[in-house]
Design a protein around this motif. Structure first.
Motif, PDB file in Angstrom:
ATOM      1  N   ARG A 153      48.469  38.349  30.168  1.00  0.00           N
ATOM      2  CA  ARG A 153      48.729  38.348  28.720  1.00  0.00           C
ATOM      3  C   ARG A 153      49.173  36.946  28.304  1.00  0.00           C
ATOM      4  N   GLU A 154      48.381  35.936  28.709  1.00  0.00           N
ATOM      5  CA  GLU A 154      48.746  34.552  28.417  1.00  0.00           C
ATOM      6  C   GLU A 154      48.101  34.051  27.128  1.00  0.00           C
ATOM      7  N   VAL A 155      46.812  33.704  27.148  1.00  0.00           N
ATOM      8  CA  VAL A 155      46.146  33.154  25.960  1.00  0.00           C
ATOM      9  C   VAL A 155      44.968  34.046  25.589  1.00  0.00           C
ATOM     10  N   PHE A 156      44.917  34.458  24.337  1.00  0.00           N
ATOM     11  CA  PHE A 156      43.825  35.270  23.788  1.00  0.00           C
ATOM     12  C   PHE A 156      43.098  34.420  22.756  1.00  0.00           C
TER      13      PHE A 156
ATOM     14  N   VAL B 219      34.574  23.909  34.109  1.00  0.00           N
ATOM     15  CA  VAL B 219      35.484  24.835  33.453  1.00  0.00           C
ATOM     16  C   VAL B 219      35.326  26.185  34.159  1.00  0.00           C
ATOM     17  N   PRO B 220      36.225  26.501  35.095  1.00  0.00           N
ATOM     18  CA  PRO B 220      36.086  27.731  35.875  1.00  0.00           C
ATOM     19  C   PRO B 220      36.263  28.970  35.000  1.00  0.00           C
ATOM     20  N   HIS B 221      35.253  29.830  35.023  1.00  0.00           N
ATOM     21  CA  HIS B 221      35.280  31.015  34.166  1.00  0.00           C
ATOM     22  C   HIS B 221      34.392  32.105  34.762  1.00  0.00           C
TER      23      HIS B 221
ATOM     24  N   THR C 233      34.795  38.196  38.314  1.00  0.00           N
ATOM     25  CA  THR C 233      35.734  37.528  39.214  1.00  0.00           C
ATOM     26  C   THR C 233      37.134  37.646  38.628  1.00  0.00           C
ATOM     27  N   PRO C 234      37.952  38.546  39.152  1.00  0.00           N
ATOM     28  CA  PRO C 234      39.265  38.770  38.551  1.00  0.00           C
ATOM     29  C   PRO C 234      40.201  37.561  38.577  1.00  0.00           C
ATOM     30  N   GLU C 235      40.002  36.625  39.513  1.00  0.00           N
ATOM     31  CA  GLU C 235      40.921  35.482  39.605  1.00  0.00           C
ATOM     32  C   GLU C 235      40.473  34.281  38.780  1.00  0.00           C
ATOM     33  N   ALA C 236      39.404  34.376  38.018  1.00  0.00           N
ATOM     34  CA  ALA C 236      38.946  33.252  37.197  1.00  0.00           C
ATOM     35  C   ALA C 236      40.000  32.937  36.129  1.00  0.00           C
ATOM     36  N   PRO C 237      40.301  31.658  35.922  1.00  0.00           N
ATOM     37  CA  PRO C 237      41.308  31.298  34.923  1.00  0.00           C
ATOM     38  C   PRO C 237      40.854  31.549  33.480  1.00  0.00           C
ATOM     39  N   ILE C 238      39.526  31.578  33.257  1.00  0.00           N
ATOM     40  CA  ILE C 238      38.995  31.920  31.939  1.00  0.00           C
ATOM     41  C   ILE C 238      38.085  33.125  32.109  1.00  0.00           C
ATOM     42  N   THR C 239      38.357  34.155  31.336  1.00  0.00           N
ATOM     43  CA  THR C 239      37.549  35.361  31.372  1.00  0.00           C
ATOM     44  C   THR C 239      36.948  35.572  29.990  1.00  0.00           C
ATOM     45  N   ILE C 240      35.668  35.905  29.957  1.00  0.00           N
ATOM     46  CA  ILE C 240      34.966  36.185  28.704  1.00  0.00           C
ATOM     47  C   ILE C 240      34.708  37.683  28.638  1.00  0.00           C
TER      48      ILE C 240
ATOM     49  N   LYS D  98      42.039  21.751  28.041  1.00  0.00           N
ATOM     50  CA  LYS D  98      43.451  21.452  27.778  1.00  0.00           C
ATOM     51  C   LYS D  98      44.359  22.607  28.180  1.00  0.00           C
ATOM     52  N   ILE D  99      43.946  23.829  27.865  1.00  0.00           N
ATOM     53  CA  ILE D  99      44.757  24.995  28.206  1.00  0.00           C
ATOM     54  C   ILE D  99      44.840  25.158  29.722  1.00  0.00           C
ATOM     55  N   LEU D 100      43.710  24.964  30.408  1.00  0.00           N
ATOM     56  CA  LEU D 100      43.717  25.058  31.873  1.00  0.00           C
ATOM     57  C   LEU D 100      44.626  24.007  32.497  1.00  0.00           C
ATOM     58  N   ALA D 101      44.661  22.807  31.906  1.00  0.00           N
ATOM     59  CA  ALA D 101      45.539  21.745  32.415  1.00  0.00           C
ATOM     60  C   ALA D 101      47.007  22.138  32.295  1.00  0.00           C
ATOM     61  N   MET D 102      47.312  23.056  31.386  1.00  0.00           N
ATOM     62  CA  MET D 102      48.680  23.556  31.222  1.00  0.00           C
ATOM     63  C   MET D 102      48.988  24.683  32.211  1.00  0.00           C
TER      64      MET D 102
END
Length: 141
Positions: free
Chosen positions: A86-89, A61-63, A69-76, A27-31
């Motif tokens: 500084r978007e979603v933590f 779910v790209p991560h 990978t610095p450009e991944a939309p989800i980073t763990i 859902k967050i990625l869709a935003m």
């Protein structure tokens, strides 16, 4: 204004917490937002990485793990590691680090474990004291 979202789950286990994170991540990625997921340690990061890869056969779910990978939309990440955005933590640890307060949105996924409940109450007060817009979604009912 930054906001904090606390999702209260009925289940007591970490598996339910990760399952909910997978759903929420889509859902967050869709935003169009980037997500940083903070886990307690490298073992937890590897477990979540595997969970996201095998989340659903019809979904991707790209991560990436922090530093891969610095450009991944989800980073763990774990420890003191932080992404550039500084978007979603998403906090899957106990204590919310002060750096999380710099993000536009903080997400806590709360399961029914006493140590996690205690930490989440503390994190709620911390976010409230810093003037974040507070949201609580009780999914137990």
């Amino acid at each position: 204004m930054s906001r904090a979202d606390f999702y209260i789950l009925a289940a007591p286990d970490e598996d339910s917490r990760q399952h909910f994170l997978c759903r929420l991540s889509e859902k967050i990625l869709a935003m169009g937002l980037k997500v940083f997921v903070r886990v307690p340690d490298e073992t937890g990061a590897a477990r979540l990485d595997e969970r996201l890869w095998s989340w659903r056969p019809d979904s991707f779910v790209p991560h990436a793990l922090m530093g891969q990978t610095p450009e991944a939309p989800i980073t763990i990440g774990w420890g003191d590691a932080l992404p550039e955005h500084r978007e979603v933590f998403v906090n899957l640890g106990l204590n919310l680090p002060a750096e999380a307060l710099d993000f536009q949105r903080i997400v806590e996924i709360v399961v029914q474990q006493q140590d996690l409940l205690d930490a989440s109450r503390h994190n709620w007060r911390l976010c409230q004291q810093h003037g974040l817009e507070m949201h609580r979604t009780d999914m137990r009912g």
